[in-house]
Design an enzyme around this catalytic site. Structure first.
Site, PDB file in Angstrom:
ATOM      1  N   LYS A 145      58.116  51.813  59.818  1.00  0.00           N
ATOM      2  CA  LYS A 145      57.549  50.462  59.725  1.00  0.00           C
ATOM      3  C   LYS A 145      58.251  49.636  58.641  1.00  0.00           C
ATOM      4  O   LYS A 145      58.701  48.513  58.877  1.00  0.00           O
ATOM      5  CB  LYS A 145      56.049  50.595  59.437  1.00  0.00           C
ATOM      6  CG  LYS A 145      55.368  49.320  59.066  1.00  0.00           C
ATOM      7  CD  LYS A 145      55.275  48.360  60.221  1.00  0.00           C
ATOM      8  CE  LYS A 145      54.892  46.997  59.717  1.00  0.00           C
ATOM      9  NZ  LYS A 145      54.412  46.112  60.715  1.00  0.00           N
ATOM     10  N   CYS A 156      54.203  39.765  56.214  1.00  0.00           N
ATOM     11  CA  CYS A 156      54.795  41.112  56.222  1.00  0.00           C
ATOM     12  C   CYS A 156      56.146  41.211  55.522  1.00  0.00           C
ATOM     13  O   CYS A 156      56.326  42.052  54.628  1.00  0.00           O
ATOM     14  CB  CYS A 156      54.976  41.604  57.648  1.00  0.00           C
ATOM     15  SG  CYS A 156      53.424  41.892  58.484  1.00  0.00           S
TER      16      CYS A 156
HETATM   17  C1  UDX Z   1      57.035  40.372  61.370  1.00  0.00           C
HETATM   18  C2  UDX Z   1      57.721  41.405  62.282  1.00  0.00           C
HETATM   19  O1  UDX Z   1      58.578  40.737  63.214  1.00  0.00           O
HETATM   20  C3  UDX Z   1      56.682  42.256  62.998  1.00  0.00           C
HETATM   21  O2  UDX Z   1      57.333  43.255  63.784  1.00  0.00           O
HETATM   22  C4  UDX Z   1      55.784  42.914  61.948  1.00  0.00           C
HETATM   23  O3  UDX Z   1      54.793  43.697  62.552  1.00  0.00           O
HETATM   24  C5  UDX Z   1      55.157  41.860  61.046  1.00  0.00           C
HETATM   25  O4  UDX Z   1      56.178  41.048  60.463  1.00  0.00           O
HETATM   26  P1  UDX Z   1      55.790  38.047  61.684  1.00  0.00           P
HETATM   27  O5  UDX Z   1      55.421  38.105  60.240  1.00  0.00           O
HETATM   28  O6  UDX Z   1      54.766  37.600  62.657  1.00  0.00           O
HETATM   29  O7  UDX Z   1      56.296  39.477  62.193  1.00  0.00           O
HETATM   30  O8  UDX Z   1      57.057  37.060  61.759  1.00  0.00           O
HETATM   31  P2  UDX Z   1      58.454  37.003  62.543  1.00  0.00           P
HETATM   32  O9  UDX Z   1      58.301  36.423  63.877  1.00  0.00           O
HETATM   33  O10 UDX Z   1      59.153  38.287  62.458  1.00  0.00           O
HETATM   34  O11 UDX Z   1      59.207  35.910  61.616  1.00  0.00           O
HETATM   35  C6  UDX Z   1      59.376  36.153  60.207  1.00  0.00           C
HETATM   36  C7  UDX Z   1      60.077  34.995  59.547  1.00  0.00           C
HETATM   37  O12 UDX Z   1      61.445  34.950  59.929  1.00  0.00           O
HETATM   38  C8  UDX Z   1      59.513  33.599  59.858  1.00  0.00           C
HETATM   39  O13 UDX Z   1      59.470  32.854  58.658  1.00  0.00           O
HETATM   40  C9  UDX Z   1      60.507  33.045  60.862  1.00  0.00           C
HETATM   41  O14 UDX Z   1      60.553  31.649  60.888  1.00  0.00           O
HETATM   42  C10 UDX Z   1      61.802  33.647  60.337  1.00  0.00           C
HETATM   43  N1  UDX Z   1      62.874  33.731  61.336  1.00  0.00           N
HETATM   44  C11 UDX Z   1      62.755  34.569  62.419  1.00  0.00           C
HETATM   45  C12 UDX Z   1      64.029  32.992  61.169  1.00  0.00           C
HETATM   46  O15 UDX Z   1      64.175  32.233  60.165  1.00  0.00           O
HETATM   47  N2  UDX Z   1      65.031  33.110  62.078  1.00  0.00           N
HETATM   48  C13 UDX Z   1      64.947  33.939  63.163  1.00  0.00           C
HETATM   49  O16 UDX Z   1      65.924  34.019  63.935  1.00  0.00           O
HETATM   50  C14 UDX Z   1      63.764  34.691  63.341  1.00  0.00           C
END
Ligand code: UDX
Length: 434
Positions: free
Chosen positions: A202, A258
């Site tokens: 994880k 996360c």
């Molecule tokens: C994340 C993990 O993806 C997930 O598997 C875990 O269980 C919890 O943490 P989440 O916190 O919902 O999920 O966000 P995620 O969709 O992963 O995006 C994280 C951050 O990265 C956001 O701020 C998003 O805007 C940013 N991001 C994501 C980018 O800047 N560029 C991208 O290409 C993808």
């Protein structure tokens, strides 16, 4: 169908989604929470969070009679075969996850668990927690299994129902297989490991994704200097199967509940064990630099000084598709702008009331829509990738904010259209089009 009831302790994003989805697979699920008002609302079919498809599924489960909500962990755990711990494990302030709530609940429910019960850790917990819980429990007739979630906010139901993989770890193989069996209908690849590997999978997954984002954001910074285009670079890299084209969108840094917490926690886990892991610290530093660069762009667009300058923020949540403001890069950028004296007005489709100053973050006035936020602004900075920003009427923006600069922190807008509307366009990781 499982040969026993499932208890889910804690109904945050992870608990509520997991409990509801497990019920939709046909299992009998009882979710317990400490907040009686929340329990009452959920029992009436009300979802306390913004999550696509969750409400419908929850109401179906309640109507079908195999999903219910009770007040308290003991009430949920009594008589259950599987007890999923979906409790908060916040940053303890020193980078280590704070496990007090997890231990408190284990102490509460431990003595009343049925013989043969399986305690499942779903919250992200440090390596060694399953063993530690086993010791605290001190019951030979109860097994402890790690079963991390990989749910993304905004698509949590889809992630649960169509997982890339199901990971289950325990020293008790039979218990691990029984937990894996709960997901068998999903037909996903199942990885059965030791508890330690499962716990580390994880953290490793989240930290790796955060590292990938920090990498592309640093490439964006470099691309701007050498006259390259980060979207072209990401495209060219992404065709390599070993790299993949996902999580390569440059932006104002990454955030959420996360990535920041888990990247720091993994760094601390390594440090505590005397294992050198410099990438993790660098991943966090690079992220702060991406936020700094975004603030730099806004200042430069305003002519070098932000004192008294009206700045519109488009998007406040940490990403699109959620109402979650926790560790939002948009707020990190806002903090930097506020410190330099900018006058902030924000618009986010999920934020309807003014944000009060909180935890060191500035107060932000909430506008009714993107145009209202932009009215009179010298700089508009697009921070969250809400799809509606791609369809914005730029002529209307130019009417309310004549000659404004648009800093497109997510590279969502069409440069030519912005310029044609009489606005300035500043993208991220690519050359400014004039
Ligand atoms: C994340 C993990 O993806 C997930 O598997 C875990 O269980 C919890 O943490 P989440 O916190 O919902 O999920 O966000 P995620 O969709 O992963 O995006 C994280 C951050 O990265 C956001 O701020 C998003 O805007 C940013 N991001 C994501 C980018 O800047 N560029 C991208 O290409 C993808």
């Amino acid at each position: 169908m499982a040969d026993g009831r499932i208890a889910v302790i804690g109904t945050g994003y992870v608990g509520l989604t997991s409990g509801t989805c497990l019920a939709s697979l046909g299992h009998e699920v009882v979710c317990g929470d400490v907040d009686p008002d929340k329990v009452a609302r959920m029992s009436g079919g009300e979802v306390p969070i913004f999550e696509v498809g969750l409400e419908e599924l929850m109401q179906q489960g309640i109507a079908a009679g195999n999903l219910s909500f009770v007040h308290g962990s003991k009430e949920a755990a009594r008589g259950a075969k599987y007890v999923f711990l979906c409790l908060p494990t916040p940053d303890g302030g020193d980078g280590r996850a704070d496990l007090r709530i997890v231990h408190q609940v284990v102490a509460e429910i431990g003595p009343l668990l049925d013989p043969g019960a399986i305690l499942v850790t779903k919250s992200t917990v440090p390596v060694g927690t399953a063993k530690e819980i086993t010791r605290t429990l001190n019951r030979d007739d109860v097994s402890v299994v790690s079963n991390p979630e990989f749910l993304q906010e905004g698509s949590a139901v889809k992630n649960f129902m169509q997982p890339d993989r199901v990971v289950v770890g325990s020293d008790d193989r039979v218990a691990a297989e029984a937990v894996a069996e709960l997901y068998s209908k999903l037909g996903a690849p199942t990885v059965i490991t030791s508890a330690e590997s499962s716990e580390l999978i994880k953290y490793a997954s989240n930290a790796f994704l955060a590292m990938k984002l920090s990498f592309i954001n640093s490439i964006a910074g470099l691309a701007e200097v050498v006259g390259a285009d980060v979207t072209e670079i990401a495209n060219g890299m992404g065709y390599d199967d070993r790299i993949g084209n996902k999580f390569l969108k440059a932006g104002p840094g990454w955030g959420g509940s996360c990535f920041p917490k888990d990247t720091k926690a993994l760094a601390t886990i390594a440090l505590d064990r005397g294992v050198s892991f410099p990438l993790l610290g660098a991943t966090t530093v690079s992220n702060e630099e991406a936020q700094d660069r975004m603030a730099d762009k806004v200042r430069e667009s305003a002519g070098g000084d932000l004192a008294g300058v009206p700045v519109a923020l488009w998007g406040l949540t940490f990403k699109a598709g959620t109402d979650d403001l926790r560790d939002s890069p948009a707020l990190e950028v806002a903090l930097r702008l506020d410190t330099e004296g900018a006058l902030l007005r924000g618009y986010d489709p999920t934020v309807t009331a003014d944000l009060p100053a909180k935890n060191g973050f500035p107060a932000i006035k909430a506008a009714a829509d993107a145009y209202d936020a932009a009215a009179g602004a010298k700089v508009v900075v697009l921070l969250t990738e809400w799809p509606e920003f791609a369809d914005i009427d730029l002529t209307k923006v130019a009417e309310v904010a004549p000659g404004a600069a648009i800093v497109d922190g997510r590279n969502m807008l069409d440069a030519e259209r912005v310029i044609a509307a009489g606005l300035r366009y500043i993208p991220v990781g690519r050359r400014e089009v004039r």
